[in-house]
Write an enzyme that holds these catalytic residues in place. Structure first.
Site, PDB file in Angstrom:
ATOM      1  N   SER A 265     -26.611  -9.727 -38.552  1.00 49.02           N
ATOM      2  CA  SER A 265     -25.372  -9.651 -37.425  1.00 49.02           C
ATOM      3  C   SER A 265     -24.366  -9.354 -38.436  1.00 49.02           C
ATOM      4  O   SER A 265     -24.013  -9.760 -39.322  1.00 49.02           O
ATOM      5  CB  SER A 265     -25.325 -10.858 -36.449  1.00 49.02           C
ATOM      6  OG  SER A 265     -24.956 -11.939 -37.186  1.00 49.02           O
ATOM      7  N   ASP A 266     -23.161  -9.325 -37.735  1.00 45.13           N
ATOM      8  CA  ASP A 266     -22.146  -8.712 -38.488  1.00 45.13           C
ATOM      9  C   ASP A 266     -21.295 -10.133 -37.778  1.00 45.13           C
ATOM     10  O   ASP A 266     -21.885 -10.637 -36.974  1.00 45.13           O
ATOM     11  CB  ASP A 266     -21.531  -8.113 -37.330  1.00 45.13           C
ATOM     12  CG  ASP A 266     -19.240  -7.918 -37.869  1.00 45.13           C
ATOM     13  OD1 ASP A 266     -19.231  -8.227 -39.393  1.00 45.13           O
ATOM     14  OD2 ASP A 266     -19.394  -6.457 -37.580  1.00 45.13           O
ATOM     15  N   TRP A 267     -20.105 -10.398 -38.605  1.00 42.13           N
ATOM     16  CA  TRP A 267     -19.951 -12.204 -38.845  1.00 42.13           C
ATOM     17  C   TRP A 267     -19.391 -12.684 -37.298  1.00 42.13           C
ATOM     18  O   TRP A 267     -18.420 -12.114 -36.693  1.00 42.13           O
ATOM     19  CB  TRP A 267     -18.839 -12.087 -39.627  1.00 42.13           C
ATOM     20  CG  TRP A 267     -19.826 -12.193 -41.163  1.00 42.13           C
ATOM     21  CD1 TRP A 267     -18.927 -13.584 -42.165  1.00 42.13           C
ATOM     22  CD2 TRP A 267     -20.707 -11.781 -41.971  1.00 42.13           C
ATOM     23  NE1 TRP A 267     -19.760 -13.319 -42.798  1.00 42.13           N
ATOM     24  CE2 TRP A 267     -20.861 -12.895 -42.817  1.00 42.13           C
ATOM     25  CE3 TRP A 267     -21.945 -10.645 -41.620  1.00 42.13           C
ATOM     26  CZ2 TRP A 267     -21.662 -11.989 -44.116  1.00 42.13           C
ATOM     27  CZ3 TRP A 267     -22.187 -10.528 -42.651  1.00 42.13           C
ATOM     28  CH2 TRP A 267     -22.468 -11.014 -43.479  1.00 42.13           C
ATOM     29  N   GLY A 269     -21.561 -12.007 -34.570  1.00 44.09           N
ATOM     30  CA  GLY A 269     -21.381 -11.162 -33.860  1.00 44.09           C
ATOM     31  C   GLY A 269     -22.732 -11.229 -32.714  1.00 44.09           C
ATOM     32  O   GLY A 269     -23.354 -10.540 -31.754  1.00 44.09           O
TER      33      GLY A 269
END
Length: 739
Positions: A265-267, A269
């Site tokens: 995941s993006d941080w 997200g």
């Protein structure tokens, strides 16, 4: 040494030993065994709690391993342009290390502008060595989101508007990184084309546009580059967050492309536990992602894929099939990186890496305009050079978001020019304008003091005075990495230059016609003074060796050979996303009404003359193209066709030209762009030298995505191969057929 210590050492190094009657080490530690067998063996030895732990962060940039089994932690690092400085375990504040000052490489816009696959390989290998030395096993990059609008604040991290070019450049970058035992995590998957409302905006795009424009570079990264990791994007698509999007992650990435790597995941997200479990996400990273644990000491335990997931399993509400799949992929990542005994040791902030960055910068700088051959600077007749503009002195490695770096050093354009020509000509500097006097980001401080007490009028008057008496004026301006410029988290507010630079340029050229404008940016800008300014250079964000590389191009030690990877529009409405759409959307909905017609595809369709075209870039020499020929008149479905063209360096300097192949479908059942880039080669030519350039394609270069059939289709019929020096400078063409 005690028995358990000996066993631990044996386990750690995967040796086949016999200790106090013990037989061979477990299969998962024996790297002579097939990878899948090792993964299954390790998985069978893990507890439920150990499996859950591997699926989520334990600190800002790390996730747990399994200490009991000798499986190390996973350590991530930003970013695509250099290895980010160390932060505290659970804070964004600096850790205060004194040995984490890295090499800052040029931004990816510059790398793509080299149009040189060898430079992408050099870049990847160099940054991979730095990541490995710092014991990071996942590099959070490169980024391959398509340049849809020149207002996207994060365009500088990407590779331009064309999916084919982006795909060709990302593959060698990935291979270069991963040969160091470091995984490349390609981002942001997918449709992350704006920063405004990036966490909530829902992107509406038709399947054909998705497959033809926004997915090909990711597909190349997976199927050709062998990327070990993919990062989801913040935005929504089909109403689902992309970090746990069923259509993107399961249907396309896993099923259609066969991706076996890890989805990260993006941080911050992740937004939904059920979707995170079932829709293809493997590892959850971020800050207080469930929104319930702000400031608590056990925030990571409260991540969606942590205790909440474990609780559902223990209550029998979900099974462990999805968990085992996640852990299989994470174990595979570990075995190929941290547990690969043959991975090299790497090196960090070396002279070799600085020179690699410098070479990439030299090849990526683009000469946009050169009336009256104002460049290169003729040091035989030039006695006084006026350098004007804040960007001549401002450090550009600090700021911009997650790609902000603590560089070992950064050579400014002014210092680079002083070093190169200071002994041959007088250099006088005037700031001209004040943009951003700050020099810090997340605790990384440039050390510059750019505070200014003088008024805008005083600064302009000084610049005009300096320009009047100079033989040549080098204005170094453009954008910086402040909010609403080239920076993560916010988009630009307009196409124009900030800080009244346009007015200053117009005033300067009135008093000295020998003016060169150097645009430091990762984005296109408007240039209302373009007809008055003879010299224009696209200077990008060039990293550690920025000033040296730029000086070498300006004085002609290096013959520029970079080409634009995105279109410079005259005005914002010359861009399809703005002419037809409502960028950046309304009510958290953004519809890509321009469809396929992104960048030069839109300019071609509307017959709009850009300020500077995709693929454009001049040289200090000249090139002559012969007539293109094809090795056959008809292409069958299972065959290939090769196009050959002679290119001659007709000038007096050695140089390099990027030969670009575009394909036109003369009759199609579905609307298609006028032409599309389907091949390119960069050829180095000595003065007077001629070489034959060959570019080979197959039917995939002729195909379009039929969304009704959900399949790629190559229709029999008539096509043309166009050879050009840019998308608007076609030199020669040849007709052929697909049987």
């Amino acid at each position: 040494m005690k028995k358990n210590t000996l066993i631990a050492v044996a386990l750690l190094f995967g040796s086949v030993v016999s200790v106090f009657g013990q037989n061979k080490v477990p299969v998962y530690l024996d790297d002579s065994k097939p990878l899948k067998e090792r993964v299954e063996d390790a998985l069978s030895k893990m507890t439920l709690e150990e499996k859950i732990a591997m699926c989520h962060a334990q600190s800002k940039f790390s996730s747990p391993g399994v200490p009991r089994l000798g499986i190390p932690e996973n350590w991530m690092t930003d970013g695509p342009h250099g290895i980010r400085t160390e932060v505290l375990w659970d804070e964004w504040s600096q850790a205060g290390w004194t040995n984490d000052s890295c090499t800052a490489f040029p931004a990816l816009t510059c790398l793509a502008a080299t149009w040189n696959r060898d430079m992408a390989s050099l870049y990847g290998n160099s940054i991979g060595q730095e990541a490995r030395y710092r014991n990071k096993n996942v590099l959070l990059g490169p980024g391959v989101n398509i340049y849809r609008s020149p207002l996207n604040g994060r365009n500088f991290e990407y590779m331009g508007e064309d999916p084919f070019l982006s795909g060709q450049m990302v593959v060698p970058y990935i291979k270069g990184v991963q040969q160091n035992g470091v995984a490349a995590c390609v981002k942001h998957f997918a449709l992350n084309n704006q920063e405004t409302d990036r966490n909530t905006v829902n992107v509406n795009v038709d399947d054909r546009t998705l497959y033809e424009i926004y997915l090909p570079a990711f597909k190349a990264a997976v199927q050709e580059g062998g990327a070990l990791a993919i990062m989801g994007s913040y935005n929504k698509y089909k109403g689902q967050q992309c970090c746990h999007n069923e259509f993107l992650l399961k249907d396309i990435l896993r099923k259609e492309w066969g991706f076996e790597g890890v989805v990260i995941s993006d941080w911050g997200g992740v937004h939904d536990l059920n979707q995170a479990i079932h829709n293809g996400l493997d590892m959850e990273f971020g800050t207080w992602t469930n929104g319930l644990s702000w400031g608590t000491s056990n925030a990571y335990d409260n991540y969606y894929l942590a205790q909440p997931y474990l609780k559902l399993i223990k209550e029998g509400k979900v099974g462990t099939e999805e968990l085992d799949e996640k852990v299989r992929r994470i174990l595979r990542l570990s075995f190929l990186t941290t547990m690969n005994r043959n991975r090299p040791f790497g090196s960090f902030a070396t002279k070799e890496h600085a020179l690699a960055g410098r070479k990439i910068a030299e090849e990526g700088i683009v000469l946009l305009q050169n009336k009256n051959n104002i460049l290169p600077i003729d040091l035989n007749i030039t006695k006084k050079v006026a350098v004007i503009g804040e960007n001549a002195i401002k450090m550009m490695t600090v700021g911009g978001g997650s790609s902000s770096l603590k560089a070992k050093y950064e050579v400014s354009p002014l210092d680079g020019l002083k070093k190169r020509i200071g002994s041959q000509a007088e250099i006088v500097y005037a700031r001209g304008y004040v943009g951003d006097a700050s020099g810090s980001y997340n605790g990384v401080v440039s050390g510059q003091n750019l505070a200014e007490k003088r008024s805008a009028a005083e600064l302009q008057a000084e610049a005009i005075s300096v320009a009047k008496s100079a033989d040549i004026v080098i204005f170094i301006g453009g954008l910086n990495k402040s909010d609403h410029q080239d920076a993560e988290g916010a988009d630009r507010k307009g196409l124009e230059l900030p800080y009244d630079q346009d007015k200053l340029v117009s005033e300067l050229v009135k008093v000295n016609k020998n003016l060169v404008f150097v645009n430091i940016s990762g984005n296109a800008v408007a240039m209302p003074w373009v007809n008055e300014v003879p010299g224009i250079v696209q200077g990008w964000f060039l990293g550690t060796e920025a000033g040296n590389a730029l000086a070498e191009v300006l004085v002609g030690d290096v013959n520029p050979s970079g080409k634009l990877t995105f279109t410079f529009p005259v005005k914002l409405t010359d861009n399809g996303a703005h002419a037809l759409g409502d960028f950046p959307g309304k009510n958290n909905e953004q519809t890509y009404r321009e469809g396929l017609f992104v960048g030069y595809r839109y300019a071609d369709k509307q017959k709009i003359k850009p300020l500077f075209s995709f693929g454009h870039g001049l040289s200090y020499t000249t090139f002559e193209y012969g007539k293109v020929t094809a090795d056959k008149k008809e292409l069958t479905a299972d065959d290939k066709i090769t196009f050959n063209v002679e290119v001659k360096n007709t000038g007096k300097r050695d140089g390099a030209e990027v030969v670009q192949l575009y394909i036109t479908d003369l009759k199609s059942s579905l609307p298609r762009p006028v032409k599309e880039l389907k091949g390119f080669e960069k050829v180095a030519l000595k003065a007077g030298e001629t070489k034959t350039v060959s570019i080979t394609v197959d039917k995939s270069a002729l195909s379009f995505f039929d969304d009704k059939k959900h399949a790629w289709v190559a229709e029999p019929g008539d096509f043309e191969a166009l050879i050009g020096a840019s998308s608007s400078d076609i030199k020669t063409k040849v007709a052929f057929k697909l049987k």
